[in-house]
Structures are given as structure tokens and as C-alpha cells.
Design an enzyme around this catalytic site. Structure first.
Site, PDB file in Angstrom:
ATOM      1  N   GLU A  58       0.823  -1.206   0.000  1.00 30.84           N
ATOM      2  CA  GLU A  58       0.000   0.000   0.000  1.00 30.84           C
ATOM      3  C   GLU A  58       0.863   1.265   0.000  1.00 30.84           C
ATOM      4  O   GLU A  58       0.473   2.288  -0.581  1.00 30.84           O
ATOM      5  CB  GLU A  58      -0.940  -0.017   1.203  1.00 30.84           C
ATOM      6  CG  GLU A  58      -2.065  -1.032   1.122  1.00 30.84           C
ATOM      7  CD  GLU A  58      -1.627  -2.469   1.359  1.00 30.84           C
ATOM      8  OE1 GLU A  58      -2.383  -3.396   1.027  1.00 30.84           O
ATOM      9  OE2 GLU A  58      -0.502  -2.655   1.895  1.00 30.84           O
ATOM     10  N   GLN A  80      -7.681  -3.107  -0.744  1.00 33.80           N
ATOM     11  CA  GLN A  80      -8.537  -4.277  -0.579  1.00 33.80           C
ATOM     12  C   GLN A  80      -9.428  -4.126   0.645  1.00 33.80           C
ATOM     13  O   GLN A  80     -10.599  -4.512   0.616  1.00 33.80           O
ATOM     14  CB  GLN A  80      -7.687  -5.542  -0.463  1.00 33.80           C
ATOM     15  CG  GLN A  80      -7.165  -6.030  -1.800  1.00 33.80           C
ATOM     16  CD  GLN A  80      -6.673  -7.461  -1.731  1.00 33.80           C
ATOM     17  OE1 GLN A  80      -6.393  -7.998  -0.660  1.00 33.80           O
ATOM     18  NE2 GLN A  80      -6.556  -8.085  -2.893  1.00 33.80           N
ATOM     19  N   ASP A  83      -8.538  -1.150   6.402  1.00 37.38           N
ATOM     20  CA  ASP A  83      -7.542  -1.432   7.432  1.00 37.38           C
ATOM     21  C   ASP A  83      -6.121  -1.378   6.879  1.00 37.38           C
ATOM     22  O   ASP A  83      -5.196  -0.915   7.549  1.00 37.38           O
ATOM     23  CB  ASP A  83      -7.777  -2.811   8.047  1.00 37.38           C
ATOM     24  CG  ASP A  83      -9.230  -3.117   8.313  1.00 37.38           C
ATOM     25  OD1 ASP A  83     -10.054  -2.974   7.382  1.00 37.38           O
ATOM     26  OD2 ASP A  83      -9.557  -3.522   9.438  1.00 37.38           O
ATOM     27  N   PHE A  84      -5.948  -1.868   5.634  1.00 37.01           N
ATOM     28  CA  PHE A  84      -4.609  -1.976   5.062  1.00 37.01           C
ATOM     29  C   PHE A  84      -4.049  -0.621   4.644  1.00 37.01           C
ATOM     30  O   PHE A  84      -2.851  -0.508   4.366  1.00 37.01           O
ATOM     31  CB  PHE A  84      -4.619  -2.915   3.857  1.00 37.01           C
ATOM     32  CG  PHE A  84      -5.118  -4.307   4.151  1.00 37.01           C
ATOM     33  CD1 PHE A  84      -5.210  -4.784   5.445  1.00 37.01           C
ATOM     34  CD2 PHE A  84      -5.504  -5.147   3.124  1.00 37.01           C
ATOM     35  CE1 PHE A  84      -5.673  -6.058   5.729  1.00 37.01           C
ATOM     36  CE2 PHE A  84      -5.969  -6.424   3.383  1.00 37.01           C
ATOM     37  CZ  PHE A  84      -6.046  -6.883   4.689  1.00 37.01           C
ATOM     38  N   HIS A 125     -10.152  -6.674   9.030  1.00 33.99           N
ATOM     39  CA  HIS A 125     -10.912  -6.439   7.804  1.00 33.99           C
ATOM     40  C   HIS A 125     -12.233  -5.734   8.085  1.00 33.99           C
ATOM     41  O   HIS A 125     -13.174  -5.849   7.298  1.00 33.99           O
ATOM     42  CB  HIS A 125     -11.202  -7.769   7.079  1.00 33.99           C
ATOM     43  CG  HIS A 125      -9.981  -8.553   6.730  1.00 33.99           C
ATOM     44  ND1 HIS A 125      -9.338  -9.352   7.629  1.00 33.99           N
ATOM     45  CD2 HIS A 125      -9.291  -8.648   5.558  1.00 33.99           C
ATOM     46  CE1 HIS A 125      -8.292  -9.929   7.049  1.00 33.99           C
ATOM     47  NE2 HIS A 125      -8.238  -9.510   5.797  1.00 33.99           N
TER      48      HIS A 125
END
Length: 322
Positions: A58, A80, A83-84, A125
Site C-alpha cells: 500500500e 482491498q 484497514d490496510f 478487515h
């Protein structure tokens, strides 16, 4: 024939690719695979070379998007999961957010953040990151709650010269449907009165708009209370004019969000209402968020972790009885 929330996001991206050669899509497995939630399905075939798979980084994704935006492009990034995006946090808040302030050169990137919880998704997630990004000057944070807003606000986000965090709620992807996409003329940055009322105001956004309406309908059926629901639509900028006008009509305020309770959007709304409209209040304002724990995996625990129509009704009864 109906259109879902995720269909609207896909259609908006298709329209943007069609209308503006500067637009391209970038994210993990978004090309042939169509992304984790199929929000880019088929677009790589229709627009070869403009729907690009990224590395699993990311940090690198956002850095590439910033560079291309400085050079005149209009990238749309797909994380995706919201959170990421924390892996690319430095690039978003220290580079994209500050670049125009430092140089006078805009960074028109749009970062799509699949946000919020679904049963069984767990702590990695399910997070709602909008409050974190709203803290930083230079970023715009949008939180569409309807099918039409999912479409129109993505179109408007890409048109902005500012970097935008577009927080789309995963729970709404296929659950929320509409017969067609309408545009009521509300610009990005303006809140909407989703449900009119006169006894109390709920200020909320994203998927919690629908939980608030359910709770309001239940309270009216059971007790005759008429609850107004304000959908913020964007949390940065924050439309306090609409919020204060609603509180002036009702005299009572509950702020509602799925994010964690410490600080955040709900706290900001309460703080501003108290400082700018204290004289309008007939009761101390309340706020309701998810519990201050990591998001649990088990569907029953998840249901107890986040606000529900039942917990909203309990909070509203306490507010109305003051």
C-alpha cells in the site's frame, strides 16, 4: 431491475474512465480478477492499460499515485480493505495531504477504502478509518450511504484537486439496492436530512444511516417519537449548518458511528454543537459508537460490538427521557 451499492461504484469508475483519459485504476488484483469485491469487474477488458494490478504494498501504491497525480493524472486507488491503508499512512497524510500546502501543486488522488464490518470479518478487515484521516488538513473524507451517493460522490471525488478518502461500506455492497441512480443536486460537503422529525436528531453517516432509520421507525411505531436522521455524507468537510439547523428544530442530539468511540467524528459533532449551539439543546448530547475493543470475528459478538437498532433505541429513550 435494481442496482446495488457496489454496482454504482463500478459504474462510476467506468464512466470516469470513459470521460477522462487522465483517470486510471490501480490496486491489488483489480485487473483480470476484478478486485476483492468485483468493483472493477470487466473494466480491464474495456480499458486496456488503464486498470492496473499493483504490488502488495500500500505504501508503494499511494506513492505511485501521488507521483502520477503531480504529473497530471487522476488515479483511483483501491485498497482491498480500509484497514490496510495504514501501511500507506505516511504517503497519505505526510505527502498527499500536505503537498499543495507546501508547493502549490495539487495531488488529485482518490483512495477507495472498503470500510466497516461484516459478520466474521474480524479485527483486520472491519475497521472504519474515516475519523483518523479526517484529523489531517488537506484531505477530503467522504462516506456515501446510498446507491446514488456511491455513484455521484465518486464522480465528484475524482473531479476534486484535493486528495480524497472515499469510504465505501462493505456491508452495503450487495445488501443496499435502488431501482436507479438519482442525483438530488446535493454537492459533496453537504449533509442530507434522510428522515424528518421533531423530537430528537440522530447525526450519522455511512451504513449507520440505515440502522438509525430503522431505530427511528421503531420508536415512532412504539411511542410516537418523531426522530430526525441527518446523513453527513462527508465527514471532512463537516456540514455543521445542517446539523445545527436540525438540533434547533429538535433540541436533542445523538451522534452515531460504527468507528471506535475514543475521539472521532461523533465526538467532533458533539463538541461543535456544544460550542456553537449550546443554547439550542434541551438535553445533554449523547454519542453511540462501536465498543472500544478490536472487532470480534464471531457474528454474534460482532452484532453486540457495533451499534444496532436495539442499542440506538435504548440510547434515544435515555435522551428523550431527560
Amino acid at each position: 431491475m435494481s442496482i446495488t451499492y457496489v454496482d454504482a461504484i463500478r459504474e462510476a469508475q467506468e464512466q470516469l474512465l470513459k470521460d477522462d483519459p487522465r483517470v486510471f485504476l490501480y490496486g491489488q488484483d483489480i485487473s483480470r480478477f476484478g478486485g476483492a469485491f468485483k468493483a472493477t469487474k470487466g473494466l480491464a477488458d474495456a480499458y486496456p492499460g488503464r486498470v492496473l494490478d499493483s504490488p502488495i504494498s500500500e505504501d508503494a501504491m499511494v506513492g505511485m499515485a501521488i507521483g502520477s497525480a503531480i504529473d497530471g493524472m487522476r488515479p483511483i486507488l483501491e485498497m482491498q480493505f480500509a484497514d490496510f491503508s495504514s501501511v500507506g499512512f505516511n504517503q497519505i497524510v505526510n505527502q498527499a495531504a500536505t503537498h499543495f500546502y507546501r508547493t502549490g501543486i495539487p495531488v488529485p488522488i482518490t483512495v477507495r477504502l472498503p470500510s466497516g464490518g461484516t459478520p466474521g470479518s474480524g479485527p483486520f478487515h472491519s475497521q472504519s478509518m474515516e475519523s483518523i484521516y479526517a484529523h489531517y488538513p488537506g484531505l477530503v473524507v467522504v462516506t456515501p450511504a446510498t446507491v446514488s451517493d456511491a455513484y455521484q460522490m465518486l464522480i465528484e471525488s475524482v473531479a476534486l484537486d484535493d486528495p480524497v478518502l472515499y469510504c465505501e461500506h462493505k456491508f452495503l455492497y450487495r445488501w443496499l439496492k435502488a431501482p436507479k441512480i438519482d442525483h438530488d443536486g446535493l454537492p459533496l460537503g453537504r449533509a442530507r436530512i434522510t428522515r424528518h422529525g421533531r423530537h430528537a436528531t440522530i447525526v450519522t453517516y455511512s451504513a449507520m444511516v440505515h440502522e438509525a432509520v430503522r431505530a427511528a421507525d421503531r420508536l415512532q411505531q412504539e411511542s410516537g417519537w418523531e426522530i430526525e436522521v441527518v446523513d453527513l455524507r462527508t465527514v471532512k468537510p463537516l456540514d455543521m449548518d445542517t446539523v445545527l439547523a436540525s438540533v434547533a428544530r429538535t433540541g436533542r442530539l445523538l451522534t452515531l458511528g460504527e468507528s471506535f468511540p475514543w475521539g472521532g467524528v461523533t465526538a467532533e459533532v458533539v463538541a461543535r454543537v456544544c460550542s456553537e449551539g449550546f443554547h439550542l439543546l434541551d438535553a445533554p448530547p449523547k454519542r453511540l459508537n462501536s465498543r472500544d475493543t478490536p472487532v470480534p470475528y464471531h457474528p454474534n459478538l460482532w452484532a453486540a460490538h457495533r451499534p444496532t437498532p436495539e442499542s440506538i433505541c435504548i440510547a434515544m429513550r435515555e435522551l428523550l427521557s431527560f
